[in-house]
Design an enzyme around this catalytic site. Sequence first.
Site, PDB file in Angstrom:
ATOM      1  N   ILE A 111      67.061 -60.776  19.967  1.00  9.71           N
ATOM      2  CA  ILE A 111      68.246 -61.537  19.518  1.00  9.71           C
ATOM      3  C   ILE A 111      67.721 -62.492  18.459  1.00  9.71           C
ATOM      4  O   ILE A 111      66.675 -63.119  18.642  1.00  9.71           O
ATOM      5  CB  ILE A 111      68.856 -62.437  20.620  1.00  9.71           C
ATOM      6  CG1 ILE A 111      69.022 -61.711  21.940  1.00  9.71           C
ATOM      7  CG2 ILE A 111      70.168 -63.051  20.162  1.00  9.71           C
ATOM      8  CD1 ILE A 111      69.668 -62.572  23.021  1.00  9.71           C
ATOM      9  N   SER A 112      68.444 -62.645  17.365  1.00  7.90           N
ATOM     10  CA  SER A 112      67.985 -63.512  16.277  1.00  7.90           C
ATOM     11  C   SER A 112      67.928 -64.976  16.707  1.00  7.90           C
ATOM     12  O   SER A 112      68.605 -65.400  17.645  1.00  7.90           O
ATOM     13  CB  SER A 112      68.946 -63.420  15.095  1.00  7.90           C
ATOM     14  OG  SER A 112      68.989 -62.109  14.614  1.00  7.90           O
ATOM     15  N   GLN A 113      67.138 -65.715  15.943  1.00  9.69           N
ATOM     16  CA  GLN A 113      67.054 -67.173  16.064  1.00  9.69           C
ATOM     17  C   GLN A 113      68.483 -67.743  15.924  1.00  9.69           C
ATOM     18  O   GLN A 113      69.269 -67.242  15.112  1.00  9.69           O
ATOM     19  CB  GLN A 113      66.168 -67.625  14.910  1.00  9.69           C
ATOM     20  CG  GLN A 113      65.963 -69.090  14.766  1.00  9.69           C
ATOM     21  CD  GLN A 113      65.299 -69.389  13.421  1.00  9.69           C
ATOM     22  OE1 GLN A 113      64.981 -68.479  12.653  1.00  9.69           O
ATOM     23  NE2 GLN A 113      65.101 -70.652  13.140  1.00  9.69           N
TER      24      GLN A 113
END
Length: 249
Positions: A97-99
């Site tokens: 999951i992205s930042q």
Amino acid sequence: MTARLMKPLPLLLVISMVAVAQEVTAQNAQCVRERTAMIETIRAYARSHVGDLGQQGLSERVLEAMGQTQRHLFTPERSCSIAYADRPIPIGLGQTISQPFIVALMTQLAEVTPDDVVLEVGTGSGYQAAILGHLARKVCTIEIIPQLAETAAKTLRDLAYDNVSVRLGDGYAGWPECGPFDAIVVTAALGQVPPPLIEQLKVGGRLVMPVGPAYTTQHLTVVEKTGPGNTTTRAVGLVRFVPFTRSQN
Ligand code: SAH
């Protein structure tokens, strides 16, 4: 049965139930604190990325959606101290999951309004889809890895995101039966924007996607469909996403 006829609960059981309830409350309070801190970090990033975000900056609507979404419930550990930290999170099978700021930035660039129908390619954990679910009328999201599609669909169902549908498949072809789309968010990197996605975008709609080679940095790119056969493209900043894979791989 009336309350009078019910047998009283043993004292020890009552004490342990209270202890569990206190623990859950303390954990929830910690999660709320961590989530609030995450929002403040996103605000700080937004101030230093004014160029990427444009004049209007990060909207309160996007920040509210991020504040309402329980990121930790989309992660394998379900730990608040891990989930709300300022970094990407592995979700298994080589995916992440992205930042938080990147999720906020992509959501902002998609400019989602309450009546919109939105496509996401790369469901992963379902977190980005959930954020979009807070902002749009309908969200359709496609994931190529069966295990991730299944887990994300279950998480979204358990959390009652009734306006989000998950489909297993190669998102290169989009999801014509769900569209046309006001916005499309692609969360895996590819060298070029898949033409079927542009076809399924409404005139006036926006597509946000990391464009560039795998395993290095890519340009976060915003494509706006200005007419039936016309688009404008702008590169926003450098990002690093997992590769967009194809079903024949
Ligand atoms: N948006 C996700 C994270 C995305 S990671 C979240 O919020 O959790 C990128 C995801 O894209 C991975 O799960 C990967 O399996 C998926 N993916 C890669 N190529 C794809 C394709 N062709 N079609 C659909 N999904 C794809």
